[in-house]
Design a protein around this motif. Sequence first.
Motif: not given
Length: 488
Positions: A368, A370, A372-373, A407, A409-411, A415, A472
């Motif tokens: 998975e 994101s 946005r990565v 997984r 994920h990037r905000d 991560t 992280t």
Amino acid sequence: MSQIGARTHVSDADGASNATEKHLRLIIDTIPTIVWRKLPDGSADFLNQRFREYTGFSLGDGLGWGWINAFHPADCTVEEWRAALATEKPFEKEARLRRADGEYRWFLIRAVPLRDEEGIIVRWYGLTCEIEGQKQTEIQSQTLIDAIPQQIWSGPADGTLDFCNDRWRSYMGLGLEELRGDGWQSMLHPGDRDRVLKAWQESVANGTPYEQEERHRGADGTYRWFLARGVPLRDAEGRIVRWYGTNTDIEDRKQAEQELRGLSGQLLQLQDEERRRIAQDLHDSTGQDLVALATMLSQLRGSIPSNERKSRKLLSECKALADRCVREVRTLSYVLHPPVLDQAGLAGAIRDYVKGFTRRSGISVELEVSPRVGRMPRDVELALFRVAQEALINIQRHSGSRQAKIRIHRDSDLTLEISDRGHGASVSSHRRKGEHLFAVGVGIPSMRQRVKWIGGRLEIDFTSRGTTVRVTIPSEANEIAEASHSIS
């Protein structure tokens, strides 16, 4: 006769009142503490015998505003006294009072107002009790606290500060009044401020000990690293009444850690460059030679007569062995350094690696990513790829799980999580029989070094339901890596 009786009655009442007043004055003069009475403007109209004996003042010397001359000029002034009376509320104050021999000793002054039926203050009454012994103990304690080679602070239960020892005040070049309340927060490094205040507020709210590494600005404007610790003091009912804490200078340790991290990073970079070189040699040289060998073996098989079955069988086995060597060399080359990592980035490299890993291990991996990565600095992408690679290898070695999940994920932060549904065995388990030949991992310590090198945080959670490896990368660390990558 009635008039004579009335005058006699009044005379008796006056006499009784005078006798009572004299008796009260005798009691007040005998009490072993200073008792006084003042008019609403602060001037004295009564001072007991104890005041006169201690100060050596006559009654006339002390009445009016003469009593102020008995106090140390730095502790009690007419303006300060009038300001206290102007509040019209009871108050107390510590001050030094001069003894008849000229020595000053500490006293605690307490004052309360007397009001008439309309609430107007008509007199102030007070006691002045000697606290010299207590004050000397406090001064000695304060001297000891200031002499300790440590920054010490304390404050009430609400998380504000009302005390910082001389060592901390001297370091910052600020006075206690400037640091009280939330004033101490002004010395925090802008890059640490949000993290530090959030952690402190959580400790205050939850009543848990506080510990953070944070940078404090000194009087010369430079920042140094400190380890700040705070613990709550509770009363008999468990309520927090005060916080006490220390700040320990760890600048030298942080500098040493930074140097060590730099050396570790250089070693990892050299290791990666060597892997890259070996992978390229395997692919371009050894791999090509093996392909040529397999091709020639195919051609040679056609020249052997069909009746020479033994020779044809042996040649077929050599050809199969050469083909297997080609596949394994290509796999080893990819495991050492996947070229797609440079071409397509982290997401593409992991996606490509997962396909080969599933084919080799039989472990199904859900990926998975994101949207946005995006692309990241090469060092960051390589470190995260190595962590994912090592985590999958450990799942194959130790967990017994036939399923895994990655997984990304990037905000605000980036991560990476790798999890399985195995029994959560320790990563230090011995290699099992039949383990794949190309389980080339970087090891948990090296994983930590890689993540630390890029400014991230590595967490490994072992539970009965499986293991989760989590990396992280804070946004500021990624920005620093991008800047250093662009410079290099």
